[in-house]
Design a protein around this motif. Structure first.
Motif, PDB file in Angstrom:
ATOM      1  N   THR A   1      -7.975   3.684   1.825  1.00  0.00           N
ATOM      2  CA  THR A   1      -6.631   3.330   0.815  1.00  0.00           C
ATOM      3  C   THR A   1      -6.721   1.904   0.325  1.00  0.00           C
TER       4      THR A   1
ATOM      5  N   THR B   1       0.850  -1.084  -0.029  1.00  0.00           N
ATOM      6  CA  THR B   1      -0.198  -0.021  -0.070  1.00  0.00           C
ATOM      7  C   THR B   1       0.923   1.112  -0.095  1.00  0.00           C
ATOM      8  N   ASP B   2       0.386   2.533  -0.266  1.00  0.00           N
ATOM      9  CA  ASP B   2       0.989   3.579  -0.037  1.00  0.00           C
ATOM     10  C   ASP B   2       0.619   4.279   1.157  1.00  0.00           C
ATOM     11  N   GLY B   3       1.699   5.065   1.893  1.00  0.00           N
ATOM     12  CA  GLY B   3       1.490   5.543   2.960  1.00  0.00           C
ATOM     13  C   GLY B   3       2.730   6.057   3.830  1.00  0.00           C
TER      14      GLY B   3
ATOM     15  N   LEU C   1      -9.171  -2.970   1.561  1.00  0.00           N
ATOM     16  CA  LEU C   1      -9.152  -1.549   1.996  1.00  0.00           C
ATOM     17  C   LEU C   1      -8.704  -1.262   3.170  1.00  0.00           C
TER      18      LEU C   1
ATOM     19  N   LYS D   1      -5.426  -5.747  -6.136  1.00  0.00           N
ATOM     20  CA  LYS D   1      -6.271  -5.072  -5.134  1.00  0.00           C
ATOM     21  C   LYS D   1      -7.010  -6.365  -4.330  1.00  0.00           C
TER      22      LYS D   1
ATOM     23  N   ASN E   1      -2.332   5.584   6.669  1.00  0.00           N
ATOM     24  CA  ASN E   1      -2.916   6.377   5.574  1.00  0.00           C
ATOM     25  C   ASN E   1      -4.551   6.479   5.754  1.00  0.00           C
ATOM     26  N   ASP E   2      -5.221   7.004   4.925  1.00  0.00           N
ATOM     27  CA  ASP E   2      -6.586   7.240   5.323  1.00  0.00           C
ATOM     28  C   ASP E   2      -7.352   5.931   5.099  1.00  0.00           C
TER      29      ASP E   2
END
Length: 294
Positions: free
Chosen positions: A207, A180-182, A264, A261, A203-204
């Protein structure tokens, strides 16, 4: 009734006879007009159609005759020499009359399950889709037993020396991707008096989370303090864990590709805020994900 008087009266006698005969005549006519029942249809015998064998059951045995070669035998069965060698790894290319050969139903290889083999590993080894292997072997599950013979349709013979070894370094597992990104907020090691067996990326909520490696989902659900969690089994004894998810988009038994994916980011379970808790295990033991991430 006095029958002596009846006998002396012809008209009365005739009338009595007629009255007696009328019901008999009516019954006889009705029976004559009634159509005869249809005879029962003759019994039909349906011959059972032979069931064409699949997978291992479709493998034939061939006894080598004088003058036969691998090429002539392969041509006779519409396969290639590599397929014969793949099904008979111990056979010498110089055949002798009386040698026994296993003949596969189509081009491919016969793999003998060894310690540590999984269907995923075999699929990667021969670059053949897992569903094709399941179908070719008429299997409904991916359970394997050591010594089991697995027909890999379209597979090519691989020398033992060329089999993939267990990765031991970052370069050997360079296919691992960041899930993931963050913001990197916590590393692997001792924390609050116990082992923090992974890394945290914040992250939010919502994500996207992606698979760090291709593999098979082995767990999808609530996992105690980890909240909603996914676990994925990979080749060579690796497993990855994705914790504190808001939701997931894959299920147990599903095969996923690297970068696909799978869920979340969330804040479920014992969590200090929205983040992904990511673990990598090797042969059941947690290792530092930073040693295999790019």
């Amino acid at each position: 009734m006095d029958l002596t008087k009846v006998k002396k009266q012809p008209v009365l006698t005739a009338l009595l006879i007629i009255i007696t005969l009328i019901p008999l005549l009516i019954f006889g006519v009705s029976q004559r007009d009634k159509p005869a029942p249809n005879p029962p249809p003759p019994e039909t015998t349906v011959e059972a159609q032979p069931v064409e064998p699949k997978g291992i059951a479709a493998i034939k045995n061939h006894t080598v005759s004088a003058g036969e070669t691998l090429s002539t035998i392969a041509e006779a069965y519409s396969i290639d020499v590599d397929t014969i060698l793949g099904a008979n790894p111990d056979i010498d290319e110089t055949l002798q009359p009386g040698d026994k050969l296993a003949i596969l139903p189509q081009k491919g290889v016969l793999h003998t399950v060894d310690m540590g083999d999984t269907l995923w590993r075999i699929s990667n080894m021969y670059s053949i889709d897992i569903q094709a292997i399941l179908s070719a072997n008429n299997k409904n599950s991916d359970g394997l037993a050591i010594g089991e013979k697995i027909f890999v349709p379209g597979g090519k013979l691989i020398a033992r020396s060329d089999l993939p070894s267990v990765p031991v370094s970052r370069s050997a597992v360079s296919r691992v991707m960041w899930p993931t990104d963050g913001e990197f907020t916590s590393g692997f090691g001792r924390r609050w008096g116990r082992l923090h067996a992974g890394i945290d990326i914040a992250n939010d909520v919502g994500t996207p989370i992606t698979a760090a490696l291709s593999g098979r989902v082995t767990y999808a659900g609530w996992y105690g303090g980890y909240g909603y969690t996914l676990m994925i089994e990979h080749n060579n004894g690796y497993t990855t864990l994705y914790g504190h998810l808001a939701s997931f988009t894959v299920g147990v038994g599903q095969y996923v590709k690297s970068g696909q994916k799978i869920g979340l980011m969330g804040n479920t379970g014992y969590s200090t805020g929205p983040h992904l808790h990511f673990e990598v295990h090797k042969d059941g033991n947690p290792i530092n994900p930073m040693n295999v991430l790019p």
